[in-house]
Design an enzyme around this catalytic site. Sequence first.
Site, PDB file in Angstrom:
ATOM      1  N   THR A  47       1.016  -1.212  -0.072  1.00  0.00           N
ATOM      2  CA  THR A  47       0.139  -0.165   0.106  1.00  0.00           C
ATOM      3  C   THR A  47       0.981   1.196  -0.095  1.00  0.00           C
ATOM      4  O   THR A  47       1.985   1.104   0.644  1.00  0.00           O
ATOM      5  CB  THR A  47      -1.043   0.251   1.404  1.00  0.00           C
ATOM      6  OG1 THR A  47      -1.472   1.505   1.309  1.00  0.00           O
ATOM      7  CG2 THR A  47       0.076  -0.105   2.513  1.00  0.00           C
ATOM      8  N   TYR A  89      -1.751   0.295  10.432  1.00  0.00           N
ATOM      9  CA  TYR A  89      -1.942  -0.588   9.232  1.00  0.00           C
ATOM     10  C   TYR A  89      -0.866  -0.439   8.079  1.00  0.00           C
ATOM     11  O   TYR A  89      -0.193  -1.230   7.818  1.00  0.00           O
ATOM     12  CB  TYR A  89      -3.143   0.082   8.500  1.00  0.00           C
ATOM     13  CG  TYR A  89      -3.355  -0.583   7.080  1.00  0.00           C
ATOM     14  CD1 TYR A  89      -3.636  -1.775   6.573  1.00  0.00           C
ATOM     15  CD2 TYR A  89      -3.178   0.583   6.061  1.00  0.00           C
ATOM     16  CE1 TYR A  89      -3.684  -1.964   5.306  1.00  0.00           C
ATOM     17  CE2 TYR A  89      -3.246   0.189   4.601  1.00  0.00           C
ATOM     18  CZ  TYR A  89      -3.657  -1.206   4.519  1.00  0.00           C
ATOM     19  OH  TYR A  89      -3.424  -1.607   3.089  1.00  0.00           O
TER      20      TYR A  89
END
Length: 329
Positions: free
Chosen positions: A119, A143
């Site tokens: 990501t 995250y």
Amino acid sequence: MKAQRVLVAGGAGYIGSHAAKALHREGREPIVFDNLSTGHADSVKWGPLVEGDIRDAEAVRAAIREYKPDAVMHFAAKIEVGESEAKPLMYYDNNVAGVLNLVRVMMEEGVDKFVFSSTCAIYGDPEKLPLTEDQPKRPVSVYGRSKLMAEQILESVSKANGLKFTALRYFNAAGADLDAETGERHDPETHLIPNAIGAAIGRGGPMKFFGDDYPTRDGSCERDYIHVSDLADAHILAADKLMQGEQKLQLNLGTGQGRTVLEVLKAVETATGRKVPYEIAPRRAGDAIALYADTTLSREKLGWTPKVSDIDTIVSSAWAFHRKTWGVE
Ligand code: UDP
């Protein structure tokens, strides 16, 4: 050489189900491995479903022994930034320990090709835009850190034990399969496009618009929206590269173009023919002002170009899918 049979961990989820469809379309064999914690059994349409958890070594081992995949694609991740801050153990367990376990069993069973969903959150606040792969990695959420840690594990195993891997750093995955056979079904939904479509059809009241005072062209945050089917295609190209001997690729996947929240809302109004009611809310914690990718490397290394990632195609495909699943006239 091509990756013919692929274990798709998380293949019942949003991006994984699009990858399974793309593999099937290309004449490959996707084997979905999913614990159905957030995925949907009825999104598994293009190959068998093995119900199991990536943290369960024996379940992973049994699936690999039964199907003998050429490569593993990994989508089985927890993805909510806010939730990651509240539940770090859950995120590190699933996104770090889960990957560790999956890769360990793969290596023990002689499968050494791994396509990893990473990501742009691993970069944190960018030093400069567009974001290139070599920029500092300073994630600002649990995250983002969990994904960076997983990439670091893959780098070490690649160097020491010969794992071949690709880490694909997605920008904003969006849109739905152009045949509306699968799409985004998160619960709760936090993403902009499904929330805007929901608001347009009166599902759950006006949308919260997080911050209209950012230093951008219209005051709203800028993101790089990439169609989920374009992401799926990039995974197949990446798996094939590994089959051809590539050792390690860490690549941004985006269009290179930023879109503001207001521009996306406009596209939703065009696609749906309805107004998107919204109320201005404070800035959302952890939101960067602007993020968009430098895509030079992914284009060069994979020979990949997004085909359906213009904002109107992204939004109209999402609209067609939600219309079908939510039963809108
Ligand atoms: N956003 C918003 N309202 C929503 C969801 C998102 O204003 O209900 C904004 C959010 O603040 C960000 C952009 O839309 O600027 C994209 O957010 P999303 O959650 O879709 O993706 P992210 O960039 O956080 O991965």
